[in-house]
Scaffold this motif. Sequence first.
Motif, short mmCIF file in Angstrom:
data_model
loop_
_atom_site.label_atom_id
_atom_site.label_comp_id
_atom_site.label_asym_id
_atom_site.label_seq_id
_atom_site.Cartn_x
_atom_site.Cartn_y
_atom_site.Cartn_z
N MET A 167 43.75 45.35 47.13
CA MET A 167 43.05 44.10 47.32
C MET A 167 42.31 43.74 46.03
SD MET A 167 40.26 43.12 50.19
CE MET A 167 38.73 43.90 49.79
N ALA A 168 42.49 42.54 45.55
CA ALA A 168 41.85 42.10 44.32
C ALA A 168 40.37 41.80 44.56
CB ALA A 168 42.54 40.85 43.79
N SER A 169 39.60 41.92 43.51
CA SER A 169 38.17 41.66 43.61
C SER A 169 37.90 40.16 43.70
CB SER A 169 37.44 42.25 42.41
OG SER A 169 37.52 43.65 42.44
N ASN A 170 36.81 39.84 44.36
CA ASN A 170 36.37 38.46 44.53
C ASN A 170 35.59 38.05 43.28
OD1 ASN A 170 34.38 36.39 45.23
ND2 ASN A 170 35.15 36.64 47.32
N LEU A 171 35.93 36.90 42.70
CA LEU A 171 35.27 36.43 41.49
C LEU A 171 33.77 36.25 41.71
CD1 LEU A 171 35.51 35.65 38.56
CD2 LEU A 171 36.14 33.34 39.28
N ASP A 172 33.35 35.87 42.90
CA ASP A 172 31.92 35.73 43.19
C ASP A 172 31.20 37.08 43.05
OD1 ASP A 172 32.12 33.01 43.69
OD2 ASP A 172 32.37 33.28 45.86
N PHE A 173 31.84 38.16 43.50
CA PHE A 173 31.24 39.49 43.37
C PHE A 173 31.14 39.88 41.90
CE2 PHE A 173 31.58 44.13 43.00
CZ PHE A 173 30.45 44.51 43.71
N VAL A 174 32.19 39.61 41.13
CA VAL A 174 32.19 39.94 39.70
C VAL A 174 31.06 39.18 38.99
CG1 VAL A 174 33.53 39.86 37.57
CG2 VAL A 174 34.66 40.43 39.73
N GLY A 208 44.82 42.11 37.70
CA GLY A 208 44.39 41.69 39.03
C GLY A 208 42.97 42.09 39.36
N GLU A 209 42.33 42.86 38.52
CA GLU A 209 40.94 43.24 38.69
C GLU A 209 40.17 42.76 37.47
OE1 GLU A 209 39.82 44.15 41.45
OE2 GLU A 209 41.48 45.07 42.51
N TYR A 210 38.99 43.30 37.22
CA TYR A 210 38.15 42.80 36.13
C TYR A 210 37.57 43.91 35.29
CZ TYR A 210 38.43 38.31 38.44
OH TYR A 210 38.91 37.16 39.00
N GLY A 211 37.52 43.68 33.98
CA GLY A 211 36.82 44.55 33.05
C GLY A 211 35.50 43.88 32.70
N LEU A 212 34.41 44.65 32.69
CA LEU A 212 33.09 44.14 32.32
C LEU A 212 32.73 44.67 30.94
CD1 LEU A 212 31.04 44.63 35.59
CD2 LEU A 212 31.65 42.47 34.54
N TYR A 213 32.25 43.77 30.10
CA TYR A 213 31.88 44.10 28.73
C TYR A 213 30.39 43.87 28.54
CZ TYR A 213 36.88 43.84 27.78
OH TYR A 213 38.23 44.06 27.79
N CYS A 214 29.74 44.74 27.80
CA CYS A 214 28.35 44.58 27.42
C CYS A 214 28.30 44.59 25.90
CB CYS A 214 27.49 45.71 28.00
SG CYS A 214 25.75 45.58 27.59
N ASP A 215 27.87 43.50 25.32
CA ASP A 215 27.80 43.36 23.86
C ASP A 215 29.10 43.80 23.19
OD1 ASP A 215 25.21 42.33 24.02
OD2 ASP A 215 24.29 44.31 23.85
#
Length: 109
Positions: free
Chosen positions: A1-8, A28-35
Amino acid sequence: MASNLDFVAFVADQLSDAGQITYRKMFGEYGLYCDGKIIALVCDNQLFVKITEAGRRVWPDLTEAPPYEGAKNYFLVEDVENREKLTQFVKAAWAELPEPKPKKRSQKD
């Protein structure tokens, strides 16, 4: 199940005190970047942060789990509501992660 963009977007907002947070769709999922450094993945509406010793010291009781089948373990952060703890945790983990490698320029003849 893909992640919900609102949750991201919610998680990115929760992390906004840690630095400049961006996210990118990946497989289909998301990578989070910090700086500019990839710090975490959001898979199946769950936050998985890269494992570092500094992160372990800040939040020692986190579960380790793979974000998807065949992946190495990450910290599974279930309490994404705790903005202060999350910020402290991500700042500590970020400091231990290597700088991203510069992208190689393509050579066109």
